[in-house]
Design an enzyme around this catalytic site. Structure first.
Site, PDB file in Angstrom:
ATOM      1  N   HIS A 102     -16.923 -69.952 -14.839  1.00 43.31           N
ATOM      2  CA  HIS A 102     -16.334 -68.667 -15.245  1.00 43.31           C
ATOM      3  C   HIS A 102     -14.927 -68.525 -14.688  1.00 43.31           C
ATOM      4  O   HIS A 102     -14.600 -69.070 -13.640  1.00 43.31           O
ATOM      5  CB  HIS A 102     -17.204 -67.490 -14.814  1.00 43.31           C
ATOM      6  CG  HIS A 102     -17.513 -67.470 -13.349  1.00 43.31           C
ATOM      7  ND1 HIS A 102     -18.510 -68.253 -12.791  1.00 43.31           N
ATOM      8  CD2 HIS A 102     -16.967 -66.792 -12.319  1.00 43.31           C
ATOM      9  CE1 HIS A 102     -18.566 -68.040 -11.489  1.00 43.31           C
ATOM     10  NE2 HIS A 102     -17.638 -67.152 -11.170  1.00 43.31           N
ATOM     11  N   HIS A 104     -12.100 -65.641 -13.565  1.00 38.16           N
ATOM     12  CA  HIS A 104     -11.874 -64.239 -13.196  1.00 38.16           C
ATOM     13  C   HIS A 104     -10.505 -63.809 -13.708  1.00 38.16           C
ATOM     14  O   HIS A 104      -9.508 -64.513 -13.483  1.00 38.16           O
ATOM     15  CB  HIS A 104     -11.827 -64.081 -11.675  1.00 38.16           C
ATOM     16  CG  HIS A 104     -13.105 -64.391 -10.959  1.00 38.16           C
ATOM     17  ND1 HIS A 104     -13.948 -63.406 -10.487  1.00 38.16           N
ATOM     18  CD2 HIS A 104     -13.680 -65.568 -10.603  1.00 38.16           C
ATOM     19  CE1 HIS A 104     -14.983 -63.966  -9.867  1.00 38.16           C
ATOM     20  NE2 HIS A 104     -14.844 -65.276  -9.921  1.00 38.16           N
TER      21      HIS A 104
HETATM   22  P1  DGP Z   1     -17.854 -66.533  -8.079  1.00 37.61           P
HETATM   23  O1  DGP Z   1     -17.735 -66.406  -6.607  1.00 37.61           O
HETATM   24  O2  DGP Z   1     -16.576 -67.007  -8.729  1.00 37.61           O
HETATM   25  O3  DGP Z   1     -19.064 -67.335  -8.484  1.00 37.61           O
HETATM   26  O4  DGP Z   1     -18.012 -65.036  -8.584  1.00 37.61           O
HETATM   27  C1  DGP Z   1     -19.102 -64.492  -9.202  1.00 37.61           C
HETATM   28  C2  DGP Z   1     -18.659 -63.118  -9.637  1.00 37.61           C
HETATM   29  O5  DGP Z   1     -19.669 -62.574 -10.450  1.00 37.61           O
HETATM   30  C3  DGP Z   1     -18.434 -62.120  -8.492  1.00 37.61           C
HETATM   31  O6  DGP Z   1     -17.130 -61.571  -8.622  1.00 37.61           O
HETATM   32  C4  DGP Z   1     -19.497 -61.063  -8.669  1.00 37.61           C
HETATM   33  C5  DGP Z   1     -19.917 -61.232 -10.111  1.00 37.61           C
HETATM   34  N1  DGP Z   1     -21.320 -61.010 -10.379  1.00 37.61           N
HETATM   35  C6  DGP Z   1     -22.368 -61.430  -9.627  1.00 37.61           C
HETATM   36  N2  DGP Z   1     -23.539 -61.077 -10.204  1.00 37.61           N
HETATM   37  C7  DGP Z   1     -23.200 -60.424 -11.358  1.00 37.61           C
HETATM   38  C8  DGP Z   1     -23.967 -59.828 -12.397  1.00 37.61           C
HETATM   39  O7  DGP Z   1     -25.195 -59.793 -12.401  1.00 37.61           O
HETATM   40  N3  DGP Z   1     -23.271 -59.249 -13.419  1.00 37.61           N
HETATM   41  C9  DGP Z   1     -21.894 -59.234 -13.475  1.00 37.61           C
HETATM   42  N4  DGP Z   1     -21.336 -58.640 -14.518  1.00 37.61           N
HETATM   43  N5  DGP Z   1     -21.146 -59.797 -12.507  1.00 37.61           N
HETATM   44  C10 DGP Z   1     -21.793 -60.387 -11.466  1.00 37.61           C
END
Ligand code: DGP
Length: 139
Positions: A102, A104
């Site tokens: 993903h 950001h």
């Molecule tokens: P990373 O550290 O790059 O793997 O970030 C994961 C991101 O995803 C973090 O910014 C928080 C977000 N996140 C975690 N769980 C969920 C979820 O269930 N739904 C959404 N929309 N975002 C989530």
């Protein structure tokens, strides 16, 4: 590590858990980060299974880049951001916590510090409001 088909973003992709969706096409999905580092923090994922950059098919990567560019423009316009930060983490040591590739998209504002990565959860109503602004700004 093999791709975990039950990771949280795979579940979002398959509609098994809710997310505030901003944009979707045949190769990518974009939704609001539930733990935003700033208002408008959006995530873009490929629809193909890829754990991280090393695992990513380049065609899927190009599609994610195309969507990220569109979303970055829309987020910048919707929030009047001074800049847009693009983050992408590979491996726990780099800060990755969800193992579906993903990107950001994080709006930045002059003099405003970011909230903590994977910090506090935002209210769904707030995310819905922000998503509506982004959708409106999409071409
Ligand atoms: P990373 O550290 O790059 O793997 O970030 C994961 C991101 O995803 C973090 O910014 C928080 C977000 N996140 C975690 N769980 C969920 C979820 O269930 N739904 C959404 N929309 N975002 C989530």
């Amino acid at each position: 590590m093999a791709y975990d088909k039950d990771n949280i973003f795979a579940k979002i992709l398959h509609g098994e858990i809710p997310a505030v969706i901003v944009y979707e096409d045949d190769q990518t999905l974009a939704f609001m980060d539930v733990m935003p580092q700033s208002p408008g923090h959006t995530l873009v994922i490929p629809k193909t299974e890829a754990e991280d950059l090393f695992d990513l098919d380049l065609e899927a990567g190009a599609a994610v880049l195309r969507t990220s560019q569109r979303l970055a423009r829309a987020v910048q316009e919707a929030f009047g951001a001074d800049g847009i930060m693009i983050n992408q983490f590979n491996g726990p040591a780099a800060g990755q916590s969800v193992f579906h590739y993903h990107v950001h998209i994080v709006p930045r504002f002059d003099g405003v510090p970011l909230r903590r990565h994977s910090g506090d959860m935002e209210d769904t109503a707030v995310l819905e409001e922000q998503a509506a602004k982004i959708r409106q700004a999409l071409d």
